[in-house]
Enzyme design. Structure first.
Site, PDB file in Angstrom:
ATOM      1  N   SER A 145       0.843  -1.206   0.000  1.00 52.66           N
ATOM      2  CA  SER A 145       0.000   0.000   0.000  1.00 52.66           C
ATOM      3  C   SER A 145       0.868   1.242   0.000  1.00 52.66           C
ATOM      4  CB  SER A 145      -0.889   0.013   1.242  1.00 52.66           C
ATOM      5  OG  SER A 145      -1.564   1.265   1.317  1.00 52.66           O
ATOM      6  N   TYR A 205      -2.250  -0.923  10.475  1.00 48.90           N
ATOM      7  CA  TYR A 205      -2.341  -1.374   9.076  1.00 48.90           C
ATOM      8  C   TYR A 205      -1.092  -0.951   8.302  1.00 48.90           C
ATOM      9  CZ  TYR A 205      -4.009  -1.308   4.188  1.00 48.90           C
ATOM     10  OH  TYR A 205      -4.147  -1.486   2.833  1.00 48.90           O
TER      11      TYR A 205
HETATM   12  N1  LIG Z   1      -8.574  -0.603  -1.853  1.00 48.27           N
HETATM   13  C1  LIG Z   1      -7.550   0.212  -1.712  1.00 48.27           C
HETATM   14  O1  LIG Z   1      -7.662   1.441  -1.875  1.00 48.27           O
HETATM   15  C2  LIG Z   1      -6.199  -0.327  -1.350  1.00 48.27           C
HETATM   16  C3  LIG Z   1      -5.144   0.602  -1.238  1.00 48.27           C
HETATM   17  C4  LIG Z   1      -3.885   0.142  -0.925  1.00 48.27           C
HETATM   18  C5  LIG Z   1      -3.676  -1.212  -0.732  1.00 48.27           C
HETATM   19  N2  LIG Z   1      -4.709  -2.078  -0.839  1.00 48.27           N
HETATM   20  C6  LIG Z   1      -4.421  -3.494  -0.626  1.00 48.27           C
HETATM   21  O2  LIG Z   1      -4.931  -4.242  -1.708  1.00 48.27           O
HETATM   22  C7  LIG Z   1      -5.297  -5.542  -1.260  1.00 48.27           C
HETATM   23  C8  LIG Z   1      -6.738  -5.843  -1.657  1.00 48.27           C
HETATM   24  O3  LIG Z   1      -7.574  -4.856  -1.065  1.00 48.27           O
HETATM   25  P1  LIG Z   1      -9.104  -4.681  -1.476  1.00 48.27           P
HETATM   26  O4  LIG Z   1      -9.410  -3.260  -1.310  1.00 48.27           O
HETATM   27  O5  LIG Z   1      -9.365  -5.364  -2.764  1.00 48.27           O
HETATM   28  O6  LIG Z   1      -9.815  -5.489  -0.273  1.00 48.27           O
HETATM   29  P2  LIG Z   1     -11.324  -6.011  -0.129  1.00 48.27           P
HETATM   30  O7  LIG Z   1     -12.176  -5.496  -1.219  1.00 48.27           O
HETATM   31  O8  LIG Z   1     -11.690  -5.732   1.278  1.00 48.27           O
HETATM   32  O9  LIG Z   1     -11.149  -7.604  -0.335  1.00 48.27           O
HETATM   33  C9  LIG Z   1     -10.406  -8.322   0.599  1.00 48.27           C
HETATM   34  C10 LIG Z   1     -10.209  -9.748   0.143  1.00 48.27           C
HETATM   35  O10 LIG Z   1      -9.360 -10.400   1.116  1.00 48.27           O
HETATM   36  C11 LIG Z   1     -10.056 -11.468   1.715  1.00 48.27           C
HETATM   37  N3  LIG Z   1      -9.770 -11.510   3.148  1.00 48.27           N
HETATM   38  C12 LIG Z   1      -9.815 -10.481   4.019  1.00 48.27           C
HETATM   39  N4  LIG Z   1      -9.517 -10.914   5.257  1.00 48.27           N
HETATM   40  C13 LIG Z   1      -9.295 -12.245   5.158  1.00 48.27           C
HETATM   41  C14 LIG Z   1      -8.959 -13.264   6.089  1.00 48.27           C
HETATM   42  N5  LIG Z   1      -8.807 -13.022   7.390  1.00 48.27           N
HETATM   43  N6  LIG Z   1      -8.795 -14.522   5.620  1.00 48.27           N
HETATM   44  C15 LIG Z   1      -8.957 -14.790   4.310  1.00 48.27           C
HETATM   45  N7  LIG Z   1      -9.287 -13.886   3.389  1.00 48.27           N
HETATM   46  C16 LIG Z   1      -9.458 -12.620   3.810  1.00 48.27           C
HETATM   47  C17 LIG Z   1     -11.532 -11.225   1.458  1.00 48.27           C
HETATM   48  O11 LIG Z   1     -12.237 -12.460   1.442  1.00 48.27           O
HETATM   49  P3  LIG Z   1     -13.619 -12.610   2.321  1.00 48.27           P
HETATM   50  O12 LIG Z   1     -14.575 -11.627   1.765  1.00 48.27           O
HETATM   51  O13 LIG Z   1     -14.049 -14.032   2.123  1.00 48.27           O
HETATM   52  O14 LIG Z   1     -13.209 -12.316   3.734  1.00 48.27           O
HETATM   53  C18 LIG Z   1     -11.490 -10.553   0.084  1.00 48.27           C
HETATM   54  O15 LIG Z   1     -11.365 -11.518  -0.936  1.00 48.27           O
HETATM   55  C19 LIG Z   1      -5.054  -5.544   0.250  1.00 48.27           C
HETATM   56  O16 LIG Z   1      -3.786  -6.085   0.513  1.00 48.27           O
HETATM   57  C20 LIG Z   1      -5.085  -4.080   0.610  1.00 48.27           C
HETATM   58  O17 LIG Z   1      -4.357  -3.806   1.781  1.00 48.27           O
HETATM   59  C21 LIG Z   1      -5.969  -1.668  -1.135  1.00 48.27           C
END
Ligand SMILES: NC(=O)c1ccc[n+]([C@@H]2O[C@H](COP(=O)([O-])OP(=O)(O)OC[C@H]3O[C@@H](n4cnc5c(N)ncnc54)[C@H](OP(=O)(O)O)[C@@H]3O)[C@@H](O)[C@H]2O)c1
Length: 257
Positions: A145, A157
């Site tokens: 991130s 985080y």
């Molecule tokens: N969105 C942003 O702006 C952003 C910015 C910087 C970095 N990131 C990074 O990008 C990555 C993806 O983020 P996102 O925004 O796509 O997240 P998201 O929409 O919240 O999706 C999270 C995914 O991770 C899984 N997950 C979460 N906790 C889990 C656990 N304890 N065990 C197993 N699976 C788990 C969820 O599955 P379930 O639904 O089954 O729990 C889901 O498939 C992350 O590493 C995040 O830190 C995101």
């Protein structure tokens, strides 16, 4: 013919958001993709169905990261789905942000342990377990991130993502001799369930757009395409690197738009 024909990939958190876009992209490039999820089985099934509808191959694997035996559970399901094939690509994408439970004021020791267990401990032990299945040309891609270089209130985080960046560099150093590359893709502000505040508010979207050189917030596909590069043979001479994929976030002062 896809560039990843004959390859296999694990995408943690591949059921929603950025992970789903990565799973779909790697499958469209020809890989058989393990779509990992934690609790939302419906979303995982939808992701697999979307991949299959587009002519790709995928299977879902459930394992709640951060709980005892999480990596064992993940690999039991993964190896079942791989049916004796090796593993070529690992994408450590699953993470939680925790919001209030991640701030200096709000975090408890239990919150700290849980966030680290999901965001930093699991990726390390997933790599450890994946290595016997991986051979020369393998690819490990960690999703970090931009909060590793800009400050946010969710310090816990941010600390987990800093750890992930360090892990990338250290693992790239030791896995080079096996011909396995390790890189980090670092998203900026991207429209997913994790950022409900952005999805729900056009005013927030406008503010974010004003911080970004390319004038908008990110979409999951924007990240998936960068991951596809690191998964492909084209990235063979790149390892230990962090690529900021954020449309040019906070490149410098600018006029109000
Ligand atoms: N969105 C942003 O702006 C952003 C910015 C910087 C970095 N990131 C990074 O990008 C990555 C993806 O983020 P996102 O925004 O796509 O997240 P998201 O929409 O919240 O999706 C999270 C995914 O991770 C899984 N997950 C979460 N906790 C889990 C656990 N304890 N065990 C197993 N699976 C788990 C969820 O599955 P379930 O639904 O089954 O729990 C889901 O498939 C992350 O590493 C995040 O830190 C995101």
């Amino acid at each position: 013919m896809g560039i990843l024909d004959g390859k296999t990939a694990l995408v943690t958190g591949g059921s929603r958001g950025i992970g789903r876009a990565i799973a779909e992209r790697l499958a469209s490039d020809g890989a058989l993709v393990a779509v990992h999820y934690g609790s939302n089985e419906t979303a995982a099934k939808e992701a697999v169905a979307a991949i299959e509808a587009a002519g790709g191959r995928a299977f879902a694997v459930r394992a709640l990261l951060g709980t005892p035996g999480d990596v064992d559970t993940l690999f039991a399901g993964l190896e079942r789905g791989l049916e004796g094939r090796g593993l070529d690509i690992v994408v450590n994408n699953a993470a939680i942000q925790g919001y209030g439970a991640s701030t200096l004021e709000g975090a408890t020791e239990a919150d700290f342990e849980r966030t680290f267990a999901i965001n930093a401990r699991a990726p390390l032990f997933i790599v450890q377990r994946a290595l016997p299945l991986m051979s020369e040309g393998g690819r490990i891609i960690n999703i970090s991130s931009g909060v590793t270089w800009f400050a946010i209130p969710e310090v816990v985080y941010a600390m987990t993502k800093g750890a992930l960046n360090v892990m990338t560099r250290s693992l790239a150093h030791v896995l080079g001799e096996r011909g396995i590359t390790v890189n980090t893709v670092s998203p900026g502000i991207t429209e997913t369930d994790m950022n409900q505040w952005l999805v729900d508010s056009t005013e927030s979207q406008r503010k974010v757009a004003a911080m970004v050189a390319l004038g908008r917030h990110g979409q999951p596909d924007d990240l998936a395409d960068a991951v596809a590069f690191f998964a492909s043979p084209d990235s063979r001479w790149v390892t230990g690197q962090t690529l900021e994929v954020n449309g040019g976030l906070w490149l410098g002062p600018r006029e109000e738009r």
